[in-house]
Structure formats: C-alpha cells, structure tokens
Enzyme design. Structure first.
Site, PDB file in Angstrom:
ATOM      1  CE  LYS A  35       6.510 -13.901   4.863  1.00 39.16           C
ATOM      2  NZ  LYS A  35       6.221 -15.365   5.349  1.00 39.16           N
ATOM      3  NE  ARG A 131       1.035 -21.030   7.831  1.00 42.34           N
ATOM      4  CZ  ARG A 131       2.019 -20.108   7.789  1.00 42.34           C
ATOM      5  NH1 ARG A 131       1.743 -19.035   8.616  1.00 42.34           N
ATOM      6  NH2 ARG A 131       3.235 -20.295   7.266  1.00 42.34           N
ATOM      7  CE1 TYR A 257     -10.119  13.358  17.455  1.00 42.36           C
ATOM      8  CE2 TYR A 257      -8.304  12.273  16.737  1.00 42.36           C
ATOM      9  CZ  TYR A 257      -9.132  13.178  16.491  1.00 42.36           C
ATOM     10  OH  TYR A 257      -9.294  13.718  15.124  1.00 42.36           O
ATOM     11  CG  MET A 305      -5.629   9.042   9.697  1.00 45.37           C
ATOM     12  SD  MET A 305      -6.905   9.997   8.590  1.00 45.37           S
ATOM     13  CE  MET A 305      -8.054   8.815   9.027  1.00 45.37           C
TER      14      MET A 305
HETATM   15  C1  LIG Z   1       7.420 -15.749   5.992  1.00 43.35           C
HETATM   16  C2  LIG Z   1       7.979 -17.076   5.646  1.00 43.35           C
HETATM   17  C3  LIG Z   1       9.276 -17.321   6.243  1.00 43.35           C
HETATM   18  C4  LIG Z   1      10.180 -16.115   7.059  1.00 43.35           C
HETATM   19  O1  LIG Z   1       9.903 -16.205   8.256  1.00 43.35           O
HETATM   20  P1  LIG Z   1      10.684 -15.096   9.293  1.00 43.35           P
HETATM   21  O2  LIG Z   1       9.972 -15.250  10.548  1.00 43.35           O
HETATM   22  O3  LIG Z   1      10.328 -13.888   8.762  1.00 43.35           O
HETATM   23  O4  LIG Z   1      12.112 -15.554   9.406  1.00 43.35           O
HETATM   24  C5  LIG Z   1       9.780 -18.465   5.722  1.00 43.35           C
HETATM   25  N1  LIG Z   1       9.181 -19.472   5.626  1.00 43.35           N
HETATM   26  C6  LIG Z   1       7.841 -19.381   5.039  1.00 43.35           C
HETATM   27  C7  LIG Z   1       7.002 -20.491   4.305  1.00 43.35           C
HETATM   28  C8  LIG Z   1       7.205 -17.983   5.276  1.00 43.35           C
HETATM   29  O5  LIG Z   1       6.144 -17.812   5.017  1.00 43.35           O
END
Ligand SMILES: *Cc1c(COP(=O)(O)O)cnc(C)c1O
Length: 365
Positions: A35, A131, A257, A305
């Site tokens: 993802k 969640r 800065y 930046m």
């Molecule tokens: C992102 C995600 C993972 C992977 O998690 P990591 O901590 O990066 O290994 C697994 N399951 C779900 C549902 C996720 O959203």
C-alpha cells in the site's frame, strides 16, 4: 547535472527481507503489503522484486491493483479496506481481487452485485483496536449470509492488532478472535510485521495468511526493542545526495533559519541538497545522524525546504561534491531510517511514505 538527491531501491534487499518474513511465517502464506506506493518504494518496482517469492499483494486502491494486473501479476491481491462503492465491486471482480468486508454497506453491495466471477473475501472483525471491522458477536449471522452467496469464492477471517509492537502485545485481542476461529475453522489473517516477528506461534499456521509491510522495506516494526539490523533486515531504500556548499564558522556564528545551532568553536559546515520538500523530516533536530563521504556525522540547525546543514569539522577531506547518505546505505555509510525517524519524533513508515515525487528514483538489482 541535475540536483543530486536520489532514492535507490534495492530489489535484492526487498527479496532478502521477504525471505526473513517467510522464515518467521512458517507454513503461512504471505501477502506482501505494498500500500501507499509500497511505502514510497514504488508499487511496480516492489511487486516485480517480490513477485516470484510472495503469495500475494495487499494494498488499498483499485488503481494500484489494476496497475499490478496490467504489469502481469497473477497473484491474489487484497484490497485492505475493501471497496468504496458498489461500482468498485464489479471492477474488483473483473480484476480478480480479494476484498476486505468490514462494514454493513460493503456486505450489502456484495449481496446485490452480479459479478462475472466470485470474489475471495476477508471478513474483518474489530477485536479491540476500534478502527475497522464488525463486532465478533455478529460473526454467526455474517458468515451465514456470506457463505451462501454465489458471489463469494471463499472467506478468510481477519483482524488487526493495535499494540503488536508495544507493551500490551496481542493477547487480549487474540482472546477475542480465537473463539471465532474455533467455531468456523476458516482460514485467517492477523499479523502485521510486528505480530509476525514477535508472536509467530500465535499468528501463523497452515490456515494463516500474514501481512508484513514495514519489515519488507528494511525498517524495524519495533525499533525501541530491536533494530532492523538485529532483525536481519536490510534497507530497501537509500536516500542519498551531495554536499553543494561549505561554510567555515567562527565561534558564536549560527546556522540556518532561526539560528537554532550556534558554533562553540571554529567549525566546517556542509550544505546538503536535501530538504523537507524532498521528504526529509523538518522536525529532525541538530544531531540527527547522517553519513558524509562514508563517515557518520550529524545534522546542524533547522532543515530547510531544499537544504540541510551537516557537521564537517571532523571530516576535513569532505568538500563540495562529497556523497551524503540521509538513510539507507551500507557499511560505514549506513544510517538506519529508524534512527532518523526516532531523532525526528516519528517512524520510518512516515519517512518512506513522505518521499517526494521530485526525488529521482532508480532501482538497483
Ligand atoms: C499496513 C497494514 C499492514 C502492514 O503493517 P506493517 O506494520 O507495515 O507490517 C498489515 N495489515 C493491515 C490491515 C494494514 O493496514
């Protein structure tokens, strides 16, 4: 020559890290989580590196899933949040995707869909993270509805842990999930990287799929407990650049800065072509580790930046053009992304995902 900042993706390291996940996973099958553009590493690059060794891919967007299909990947692809409209349900079926169902309206879309082919479904339960997911008490009713649908090829039970990396661990959530498994005997999927590495016996098995993400990219899921190196993981991304300017400071002179850093004696300061618009964290304070010409040193003052300052006082040989590793790298030039993240008060996940589009990416085999 163009601006010298670049990200190098190490295909070999991705494969190595997947092998580490596989070893921990035993008989389980592995969804490589790609993802967020493979945590900034490039979804197609990453998929290509892992294709021969993974059982499937997991991600969020239909477009990314479609890109994987167009690139010729026949693997199971899991949409981790399922679909966001009824129309997407048909597209998902056409692409042969697997879907998370975590919410009543997704189930309703599935029940009323006419699909070209049945979908594999992960039925997600909220076992305490609060969640996504259904209440465990709803399981019998949901399974009765799902298992009789011709639109459904098979059902896997799913949950996600809130504290697999922390003090609490997974015991409480596991205690909520286990009765569901016992009652249904269905395949299941629970583990992110942290749960896979810390509690393999509880989350793996012949019926299991695991979902490692961050570990594939070579960062530790629990950097306060064990470093990536201690876990046998290799950095899959090196963010590198060069020194583009050098300043000689007298005692009392300031850098950058806000003048946040003040020299307490004569110093040499290098200016690196890397700033927060490249994805380097602006909150990284003086002292964040960085490697210049193969040696570790520290950042100085506030990140701008497009630039940041580093201490060259003990590196007299390093001048304009000297190579800089912001994270990744190897040998004496190795800087763990987890070290930079911790210094900046964040996690490597966020650093990788924040890599800016303006940074040129190349792939090392
Ligand atoms: C992102 C995600 C993972 C992977 O998690 P990591 O901590 O990066 O290994 C697994 N399951 C779900 C549902 C996720 O959203």
């Amino acid at each position: 020559m163009s601006r010298p900042i670049r990200a190098t993706i190490h295909a070999q390291a991705l494969r190595h890290n997947l092998a580490v996940a596989r070893r921990a996973a035993g008989a389980s099958r592995v969804w490589s989580v790609v993802k967020a553009n493979a945590y900034g590493h490039g979804v197609l690059t990453t998929a290509q590196a892992l294709a021969a060794d993974t059982d499937g891919f997991a991600l969020l967007g239909l477009d990314e899933a479609q890109a994987l299909r167009q690139a010729g990947h026949p693997h199971p692809i899991l949409l981790l949040e399922g679909v966001f409209s009824a129309a997407e349900m048909s597209r998902a079926a056409e692409l042969g995707l697997s879907l998370v169902i975590h919410e009543p309206r997704q189930l309703a879309w599935l029940e009323s869909a006419t699909l070209g082919r049945p979908l594999a479904v992960c039925l997600k339960f909220n076992t305490g993270m609060n969640r996504l997911g259904f209440r465990p008490s709803e399981a019998p009713g949901l399974l009765a509805r799902l298992l009789k649908l011709p639109q459904v090829a098979d059902v896997t039970l799913m949950s996600h842990f809130a504290e697999a990396d922390g003090e609490e661990g997974i015991a409480d959530q596991l205690a909520v999930f286990r009765p569901l498994l016992a009652a249904s005997q269905l395949p299941f999927t629970l583990a992110n990287s942290a749960a896979l590495l810390r509690f393999p016996d509880a989350v793996c098995g012949r019926q299991a799929w695991v979902r490692p993400g961050i570990m594939l990219y070579g960062a530790s899921p629990f950097p306060d407990r064990q470093s990536a190196a201690q876990l046998g993981l290799r950095p899959a991304m090196t963010l590198s650049s060069e020194i583009i300017g050098v300043q000689a400071l007298q005692a009392g002179e300031k850098v950058g800065y806000g003048g946040l850093f003040r020299a307490d004696g004569p110093m040499r300061v290098g200016v690196v072509a890397c700033g927060y618009a490249d994805g380097y964290p602006r909150h990284a304070p003086t002292g964040t580790p960085v490697a210049v010409a193969g040696r570790r040193t520290r950042t100085l003052g506030r990140v701008s930046m497009d630039m940041l300052a580093v201490d060259l006082t003990d590196l007299p040989e390093a001048g304009v053009g000297a190579p800089v590793v912001l994270w990744g790298g190897e040998g004496d030039a190795h800087i763990a992304a987890d070290e930079v993240a911790s210094s900046a008060g964040t996690i490597a996940y966020e650093l990788f995902c924040a890599l800016a589009p303006r940074v040129a990416v190349s792939v090392a085999p």
